[in-house]
Scaffold this motif. Structure first.
Motif, mmCIF file in Angstrom:
data_model
loop_
_atom_site.group_PDB
_atom_site.id
_atom_site.type_symbol
_atom_site.label_atom_id
_atom_site.label_comp_id
_atom_site.label_asym_id
_atom_site.label_seq_id
_atom_site.Cartn_x
_atom_site.Cartn_y
_atom_site.Cartn_z
ATOM 1 N N GLU A 71 0.829 -1.212 0.000
ATOM 2 C CA GLU A 71 0.000 0.000 0.000
ATOM 3 C C GLU A 71 0.860 1.258 0.000
ATOM 4 N N GLU A 72 1.978 1.219 0.733
ATOM 5 C CA GLU A 72 2.868 2.376 0.798
ATOM 6 C C GLU A 72 4.292 1.905 1.051
ATOM 7 N N VAL A 73 5.258 2.739 0.688
ATOM 8 C CA VAL A 73 6.673 2.459 0.898
ATOM 9 C C VAL A 73 7.253 3.555 1.776
ATOM 10 N N VAL A 74 7.987 3.143 2.809
ATOM 11 C CA VAL A 74 8.673 4.097 3.685
ATOM 12 C C VAL A 74 10.167 3.944 3.451
ATOM 13 N N HIS A 75 10.823 5.016 3.038
ATOM 14 C CA HIS A 75 12.246 4.981 2.659
ATOM 15 C C HIS A 75 13.081 5.597 3.778
ATOM 16 N N LEU A 76 13.857 4.719 4.448
ATOM 17 C CA LEU A 76 14.712 5.165 5.551
ATOM 18 C C LEU A 76 16.185 4.881 5.282
ATOM 19 N N VAL A 77 16.515 4.484 4.067
ATOM 20 C CA VAL A 77 17.863 3.987 3.783
ATOM 21 C C VAL A 77 18.854 5.116 3.555
ATOM 22 N N SER A 78 19.957 5.073 4.307
ATOM 23 C CA SER A 78 21.107 5.958 4.070
ATOM 24 C C SER A 78 22.285 5.428 4.874
ATOM 25 N N SER A 79 23.454 5.483 4.279
ATOM 26 C CA SER A 79 24.661 5.042 4.990
ATOM 27 C C SER A 79 25.560 6.216 5.353
ATOM 28 N N LEU A 80 25.125 7.438 5.030
ATOM 29 C CA LEU A 80 25.958 8.616 5.253
ATOM 30 C C LEU A 80 25.754 9.209 6.637
ATOM 31 N N LEU A 81 26.761 9.961 7.073
ATOM 32 C CA LEU A 81 26.713 10.782 8.272
ATOM 33 C C LEU A 81 27.048 12.216 7.862
ATOM 34 N N PRO A 82 26.723 13.203 8.698
ATOM 35 C CA PRO A 82 27.097 14.580 8.348
ATOM 36 C C PRO A 82 28.589 14.758 8.065
ATOM 37 N N ALA A 83 29.423 13.925 8.663
ATOM 38 C CA ALA A 83 30.875 14.051 8.464
ATOM 39 C C ALA A 83 31.387 13.205 7.303
ATOM 40 N N SER A 84 30.516 12.529 6.571
ATOM 41 C CA SER A 84 30.961 11.636 5.496
ATOM 42 C C SER A 84 31.676 12.412 4.391
ATOM 43 N N PRO A 85 32.754 11.842 3.855
ATOM 44 C CA PRO A 85 33.523 12.517 2.803
ATOM 45 C C PRO A 85 32.912 12.325 1.419
ATOM 46 N N PHE A 86 33.531 12.963 0.439
ATOM 47 C CA PHE A 86 33.043 12.976 -0.933
ATOM 48 C C PHE A 86 32.889 11.581 -1.508
ATOM 49 N N TYR A 87 33.872 10.683 -1.269
ATOM 50 C CA TYR A 87 33.808 9.360 -1.879
ATOM 51 C C TYR A 87 32.682 8.510 -1.299
ATOM 52 N N ASP A 88 32.327 8.744 -0.043
ATOM 53 C CA ASP A 88 31.170 8.063 0.531
ATOM 54 C C ASP A 88 29.880 8.589 -0.110
ATOM 55 N N TYR A 89 29.874 9.873 -0.432
ATOM 56 C CA TYR A 89 28.720 10.463 -1.124
ATOM 57 C C TYR A 89 28.534 9.821 -2.493
ATOM 58 N N LEU A 90 29.625 9.602 -3.235
ATOM 59 C CA LEU A 90 29.531 8.951 -4.543
ATOM 60 C C LEU A 90 29.018 7.522 -4.403
ATOM 61 N N LYS A 91 29.487 6.831 -3.361
ATOM 62 C CA LYS A 91 29.026 5.471 -3.109
ATOM 63 C C LYS A 91 27.530 5.472 -2.792
ATOM 64 N N GLU A 92 27.090 6.433 -1.983
ATOM 65 C CA GLU A 92 25.674 6.555 -1.643
ATOM 66 C C GLU A 92 24.844 6.818 -2.898
ATOM 67 N N TYR A 93 25.384 7.626 -3.807
ATOM 68 C CA TYR A 93 24.659 7.920 -5.041
ATOM 69 C C TYR A 93 24.424 6.643 -5.842
ATOM 70 N N ASP A 94 25.460 5.794 -5.908
ATOM 71 C CA ASP A 94 25.345 4.539 -6.658
ATOM 72 C C ASP A 94 24.453 3.524 -5.950
ATOM 73 N N GLU A 95 24.548 3.455 -4.612
ATOM 74 C CA GLU A 95 23.893 2.374 -3.868
ATOM 75 C C GLU A 95 22.525 2.744 -3.318
ATOM 76 N N VAL A 96 22.217 4.046 -3.243
ATOM 77 C CA VAL A 96 20.932 4.462 -2.674
ATOM 78 C C VAL A 96 20.153 5.361 -3.637
ATOM 79 N N THR A 97 20.798 6.426 -4.132
ATOM 80 C CA THR A 97 20.073 7.413 -4.945
ATOM 81 C C THR A 97 19.548 6.803 -6.239
ATOM 82 N N ILE A 98 20.437 6.222 -7.027
ATOM 83 C CA ILE A 98 20.007 5.626 -8.300
ATOM 84 C C ILE A 98 19.028 4.472 -8.083
ATOM 85 N N PRO A 99 19.303 3.534 -7.152
ATOM 86 C CA PRO A 99 18.308 2.481 -6.892
ATOM 87 C C PRO A 99 16.947 3.009 -6.453
ATOM 88 N N THR A 100 16.921 4.144 -5.743
ATOM 89 C CA THR A 100 15.630 4.723 -5.339
ATOM 90 C C THR A 100 14.869 5.230 -6.557
#
Length: 315
Positions: A71-100
């Protein structure tokens, strides 16, 4: 039975949200990369469908949508923290943003419209207002990669909403604390301070302790999510906070007074990734639902009592 699919259901927020849904006799599917045996679902495990898989596994997601009436989807997925560096952001883009983005296409294929996305009230606005008081219409100017990642997904979700493909709720939560939270991690000031106290360690504070946020019990956040979903407040963005700014120094004092203790505190050089003051204007939230009053000291004491009860149960 109709189900709510919770992506990231095994985490701190997800586990608490599942408990709230089960209280309402709602069907719940917890989807996670791993299903940790952390005891978070003790007592309700037989009432929850737990599925292990990767958000990027489109075929698995398609099978879930075929086999269950979502009926509905709740999206809580993220592996980043406020202190995460640029390369973790790129990984998040591949593993979370695009799949979403792909997930929303799968939802459309299966005529599932409702998507609830948990954004970050503490990071998406940045730090450009002298008052530090932000409402949902204010520009988003994140100053760390965690906030930028949330903004990326917010914009894509709104884009699909404008095309009429989904109905969304974007929820910018402040700083929740409470049951099931990791006391020994790097996120969640209240939990980290309690963890330091229980392990007899110093509390390390970035800057002079004047950085201010608002803090909410996890139950308040979960009940707000369910209330907004239940009243069909779709295609809206909401701040979910207390509406009250509390500095790090004030949090320390509140914890000391609530628990009748004294903490060991050490101050370190401030970080550029931290906004000076971010307090969420919750007038819009109040216009849609009955907002609970928060007694910060009592809520922290209740959290501490829960921690001690869990420790006693393990002995």
């Amino acid at each position: 039975m109709k189900y709510t699919l919770i992506l990231g259901g095994a985490g701190f927020i997800g586990s608490n949200l599942i408990h709230e849904y089960v209280k309402l006799n709602r069907g719940v599917i917890s989807f996670n990369r791993e299903q940790p045996d952390n005891g978070n679902l003790d007592g309700i495990r037989d009432k929850v469908v737990s599925i292990t898989g990767d958000l990027g596994d489109s075929e698995l997601l398609r099978r879930i949508f075929r086999e269950y009436e979502i009926e509905e989807v709740v999206h809580l997925v993220s592996s980043l923290l406020p202190a995460s560096p640029f390369y973790d952001y790129l990984k998040e883009y591949d593993e979370v943003t695009i799949p979403t983005m792909r997930l929303m296409k799968i939802m459309q294929e299966n005529s599932v419209r409702k998507l609830i996305f948990l954004s970050s009230g503490g990071t998406v606005y940045g730090s450009y207002k002298e008052s530090g008081y932000y409402n949902e219409e204010d520009p988003l100017r994140p100053i760390n990669y965690y906030g930028l990642s949330k903004c990326n997904l917010e914009e894509y979700i709104r884009f699909e909403g404008r095309k009429g493909k989904i109905d969304y709720l974007i929820l910018r939560a402040s700083n929740p604390f409470g049951r099931f939270q990791n006391l020994y991690g790097k996120q969640g000031l209240v939990a980290v301070i309690l963890g330091k106290y229980l392990s007899n360690q110093e509390v390390e504070i970035w800057g002079d302790g004047t950085v201010a946020r608002d803090y909410i019990p996890i139950g308040y956040l979960c009940r707000s999510i369910i209330s907004l979903s239940s009243m069909n407040a779709w295609n809206e963005t909401f701040n979910i906070g207390s509406g009250v700014g509390v500095s790090v120094n004030e949090i320390i004092k509140t914890i000391e007074d609530a628990l009748d203790i004294r903490l060991k505190v050490r101050y370190k050089e401030a970080r550029s990734i931290d906004s000076d003051r971010v307090v969420l204007n919750i007038d819009k939230l109040k216009s849609f639902i009955d907002v609970e009053k928060i007694d910060l000291g009592k809520s922290i004491l209740d959290f501490y009592k829960y921690i001690r009860e869990c420790e006693n149960d393990k002995r």
